[in-house]
Design an enzyme around this catalytic site. Structure first.
Site, PDB file in Angstrom:
ATOM      1  N   ARG A 245       5.452 -13.171   9.309  1.00  0.00           N
ATOM      2  CA  ARG A 245       6.088 -11.895   9.020  1.00  0.00           C
ATOM      3  C   ARG A 245       7.426 -11.815   9.741  1.00  0.00           C
ATOM      4  O   ARG A 245       7.684 -12.547  10.698  1.00  0.00           O
ATOM      5  CB  ARG A 245       5.190 -10.735   9.413  1.00  0.00           C
TER       6      ARG A 245
ATOM      7  N   GLU B 279       0.873  -1.166   0.000  1.00  0.00           N
ATOM      8  CA  GLU B 279       0.000   0.000   0.000  1.00  0.00           C
ATOM      9  C   GLU B 279       0.916   1.223   0.000  1.00  0.00           C
ATOM     10  O   GLU B 279       1.804   1.313   0.848  1.00  0.00           O
ATOM     11  CB  GLU B 279      -0.876  -0.019   1.256  1.00  0.00           C
TER      12      GLU B 279
ATOM     13  N   LYS C 212       4.454   0.492   9.606  1.00  0.00           N
ATOM     14  CA  LYS C 212       4.432   1.789   8.925  1.00  0.00           C
ATOM     15  C   LYS C 212       3.890   2.881   9.840  1.00  0.00           C
ATOM     16  O   LYS C 212       4.363   4.005   9.801  1.00  0.00           O
ATOM     17  CB  LYS C 212       3.576   1.692   7.671  1.00  0.00           C
TER      18      LYS C 212
HETATM   19  P1  ATP Z   1       2.760  -2.422   8.068  1.00  0.00           P
HETATM   20  O1  ATP Z   1       2.148  -3.446   8.973  1.00  0.00           O
HETATM   21  O2  ATP Z   1       4.156  -2.053   8.386  1.00  0.00           O
HETATM   22  O3  ATP Z   1       1.892  -1.224   7.845  1.00  0.00           O
HETATM   23  P2  ATP Z   1       1.675  -3.568   5.784  1.00  0.00           P
HETATM   24  O4  ATP Z   1       1.494  -5.030   5.837  1.00  0.00           O
HETATM   25  O5  ATP Z   1       0.486  -2.739   5.993  1.00  0.00           O
HETATM   26  O6  ATP Z   1       2.878  -3.157   6.689  1.00  0.00           O
HETATM   27  P3  ATP Z   1       1.812  -3.435   2.987  1.00  0.00           P
HETATM   28  O7  ATP Z   1       2.198  -2.278   2.174  1.00  0.00           O
HETATM   29  O8  ATP Z   1       0.405  -3.862   2.984  1.00  0.00           O
HETATM   30  O9  ATP Z   1       2.317  -3.123   4.434  1.00  0.00           O
HETATM   31  O10 ATP Z   1       2.766  -4.671   2.695  1.00  0.00           O
HETATM   32  C1  ATP Z   1       3.056  -5.167   1.421  1.00  0.00           C
HETATM   33  C2  ATP Z   1       3.458  -6.605   1.541  1.00  0.00           C
HETATM   34  O11 ATP Z   1       4.565  -6.741   2.421  1.00  0.00           O
HETATM   35  C3  ATP Z   1       2.321  -7.419   2.117  1.00  0.00           C
HETATM   36  O12 ATP Z   1       2.118  -8.534   1.275  1.00  0.00           O
HETATM   37  C4  ATP Z   1       2.790  -7.826   3.470  1.00  0.00           C
HETATM   38  O13 ATP Z   1       2.394  -9.141   3.744  1.00  0.00           O
HETATM   39  C5  ATP Z   1       4.313  -7.746   3.370  1.00  0.00           C
HETATM   40  N1  ATP Z   1       4.894  -7.391   4.661  1.00  0.00           N
HETATM   41  C6  ATP Z   1       4.655  -6.287   5.389  1.00  0.00           C
HETATM   42  N2  ATP Z   1       5.338  -6.322   6.556  1.00  0.00           N
HETATM   43  C7  ATP Z   1       6.025  -7.483   6.557  1.00  0.00           C
HETATM   44  C8  ATP Z   1       6.932  -8.115   7.482  1.00  0.00           C
HETATM   45  N3  ATP Z   1       7.237  -7.554   8.654  1.00  0.00           N
HETATM   46  N4  ATP Z   1       7.455  -9.301   7.141  1.00  0.00           N
HETATM   47  C9  ATP Z   1       7.152  -9.869   5.969  1.00  0.00           C
HETATM   48  N5  ATP Z   1       6.326  -9.344   5.066  1.00  0.00           N
HETATM   49  C10 ATP Z   1       5.762  -8.165   5.342  1.00  0.00           C
HETATM   50 MG    MG Z   2      -1.215  -3.635   4.820  1.00  0.00          MG
END
Ligand code: ATP
Ligand code: MG
Length: 589
Positions: free
Chosen positions: A296, A61, A306
């Site tokens: 994760r 995102e 984020k």
């Molecule tokens: P955050 O929780 O930091 O806001 P998010 O999951 O909302 O992260 P996205 O932009 O939706 O961030 O993430 C894009 C991709 O990265 C998703 O498929 C998510 O599963 C993966 N991702 C995000 N954080 C992690 C992590 N700590 N370890 C592995 N994969 C991750």
């Molecule tokens: Mg997300």
């Protein structure tokens, strides 16, 4: 299990690789069609058999910069596509109108490229924006309504929450659950046309309010939200919910393996329910994508969320998204971390279904391992005091030769000038040496690395009692690399830089941003765990060749650690350096 093709140099296998290999051995996607761009069933039906054996996607995102956790997902998704003759899409999951921006889109593209991946494949760009699918999503929602699988709910948010039930109690049907298809369609169109205020009506899937899985208790799929969208502007005042949008995005792009983190495991039944309803209505093409979940990355001493990263940036606890102390990929890059180091790290930690915490030192060790191989050696005096060789002719300069890389003689040697006045490290001279101190002491002898053996003849202190100058004589027949140079045996060996030739440079000595392994654990605010000493700036004396360092050139400063010429603040002929990581783990708990 049969394996069709074992990729060469692939990372160690993991359960997701095993699934992919199994699917390929079963020819599960052998007849899958792809029309060259995302689209509905009719679009793909008119296309060719997909040239890509699998399709994965990385779907960030664009509401912040990528962090080290995302690197795990990038290596996984792009790595699978690379190793199994597939394609990985970069998809901006921009269905939420707020908090998304072009700056984030650009920084995310940069980070994926930097890690060594590309979403281009022949003529296919494979760069997608989920907001381009809003028209289809709207059509899919109307299709669900027409087939009796969705309804417009007029309950308030509070009523919905109360009627959702709990883990142990079933939910209660909404009084609006049995509206007619015609009424639902009318209301949904009115929602789209701006006839209802934000939050007043919501479109819900009609599944089962008594399901043991709360996510199947008529989840919300479209809401009224008047907000400007960075891509679609003010065209829409209704937006799809993430759980509705994401499966559709995957299906339109003919994704085979949709890989996400474990917290989405309970959403998988809805993912499948939705795609099956839309496929049976003829809107989506088979084979449908499948969702797989992995753990994760959780890393000690940093925050990988984020929301928290945005807070650190907006409240100016750091200098920006690319502050070298941040675990963003932009920050890590400025810090001097390498893409190869991240690859090694993700290979080493593997992919599993069990949540765990990874020690930050594992990441640092990976960076050290890669930099030890790749970084040329240079000499830097970080805390300088003068060393005067009194028996060396004034005004004379001579060349000494230092190897660029001890493990790679083919990289040759470079000239470091020696003269009468040098800079040495303050800690390499002790007036009253502790036991086992082999460096310079009054009357003692030491080798100037790549130069001569010198003997200390005296020292000077300033008004505060700090040593500012050390005096010595050199032994002319002891120059490194000349015959008989080792006739005088000394135990210590110190580095130095010729004072008139030195380049005085700004160096940022970074350390961990948080002093606690789990920032904000317990009831604390994570901001209270910020390490107040995570950055300091020094002026160091560097060997003259470092003046020519280009932004992002990385070096090992002998005996100190790895340093990088800052990519942002360096100007030609005047680079500034960031400390990437010390030679050994120096972190004291
Ligand atoms: P955050 O929780 O930091 O806001 P998010 O999951 O909302 O992260 P996205 O932009 O939706 O961030 O993430 C894009 C991709 O990265 C998703 O498929 C998510 O599963 C993966 N991702 C995000 N954080 C992690 C992590 N700590 N370890 C592995 N994969 C991750
Ligand atoms: Mg997300």
């Amino acid at each position: 299990m049969s394996v069709e093709k074992k990729p060469e140099n692939a990372p160690a296998s993991n359960f997701i690789r095993a699934i992919v290999e199994h699917d390929l051995a079963d020819h599960k996607f052998a007849n899958k069609k792809w029309a060259g761009s995302p689209g509905d069933a009719a679009h793909h039906k008119a296309g060719q058999v997909d040239h890509a054996k699998i399709r994965t996607r990385f779907p960030p995102e664009p509401n912040g910069y990528l962090h080290i956790g995302h690197a795990k997902s990038i290596f996984l998704n792009f790595g699978l596509a690379r190793d199994y003759e597939g394609v990985c899409h970069l998809r901006f999951d921009d269905t939420n109108p707020e908090k998304e921006s072009q700056e984030y889109v650009d920084s995310i593209s940069d980070a994926v490229h930097w890690l060594g991946f590309n979403w281009k494949n022949g003529n296919e760009e494979n760069l997608y924006f989920a907001s381009d699918y809003f028209d289809f999503m709207y059509r899919a929602a109307e299709c669900l309504i027409e087939n009796g699988h969705a309804y417009v709910d007029s309950q308030t948010a509070d009523e919905m929450r109360t009627n959702r039930g709990t883990l142990t109690e079933p939910g209660k049907d909404s009084p609006w659950r049995n509206r007619s298809v015609a009424e639902n369609l009318t209301l949904f169109r009115e929602m789209r046309d701006g006839k209802h205020p934000d939050g007043s009506l919501i479109l819900r899937a009609k599944i089962d309010m008594a399901s043991p899985n709360i996510n199947l208790r008529d989840p919300a799929i479209y809401r009224v939200r008047r907000a400007h969208h960075h891509n679609t502007g003010d065209k829409w005042c209704i937006y799809p919910m993430y759980t509705f949008a994401h499966p559709i995005e995957d299906a339109l792009e003919q994704i085979t393996h949709s890989i996400c983190t474990l917290e989405f495991e309970d959403q998988r039944p809805f993912y499948d329910w939705l795609l099956e309803r839309l496929a049976e209505a003829g809107l989506l093409a088979h084979p449908l994508p499948h969702q797989y979940e992995f753990a994760r990355l959780n890393l000690t001493y940093v925050v990988l969320s984020k929301r928290k990263l945005i807070q650190l940036v907006e409240e100016k606890h750091v200098s920006g998204w690319d502050d070298p102390r941040l675990p963003t990929l932009a920050g890590a890059r400025r810090r001097g971390y390498t893409a190869e180091g991240f690859k090694l790290f993700t290979d080493r930690i593997g992919v599993s279904k069990a949540d765990s915490w990874i020690e930050y030192t594992i990441l640092e060790d990976c960076m050290r391992e890669v930099l030890n191989q790749s970084a040329e050696r240079r000499i830097a005096v970080l805390d300088p005091i003068k060393l005067v060789i009194d028996n060396y002719p004034e005004g004379q300069t001579e060349d000494c030769f230092a190897p660029n890389h001890p493990l790679k003689p083919e990289l040759g040697k470079r000239v470091v000038p020696l003269s009468r006045e040098l800079w040495i490290e303050r800690e390499d001279f002790e007036v009253e040496p502790p036991k086992g101190f082999f460096r310079l002491t009054p009357g003692g002898m030491v080798r100037l690395r790549y130069g001569y053996v010198v003997q200390c003849t005296g020292f000077e202190k300033d008004a505060n009692g700090n040593v500012i100058t050390v005096h010595c004589d050199y032994l002319p027949d002891t120059k490194s690399g000349t015959p008989g140079s080792d006739s005088v045996k000394v135990k210590g060996n110190i580095h130095w830089v010729s004072a008139p030739h030195a380049y005085a440079a700004e160096i940022r000595m970074y350390d961990r941003l948080f002093k606690e392994a789990n920032p904000g654990s317990g009831d604390k605010d994570f901001l209270d765990d910020i390490n107040p000493n995570s950055a300091s700036v020094i002026t160091a004396q560097l060997e003259p060749s470092l003046k020519d360092a280009k932004p992002e050139d990385r070096f090992q400063f002998e005996r100190h650690g790895y340093f990088v010429a800052d990519k942002k603040d360096s100007v030609a002929g005047k680079p500034k350096f960031n400390r990437t990581v010390t030679l050994r783990d120096a972190w004291q708990k």
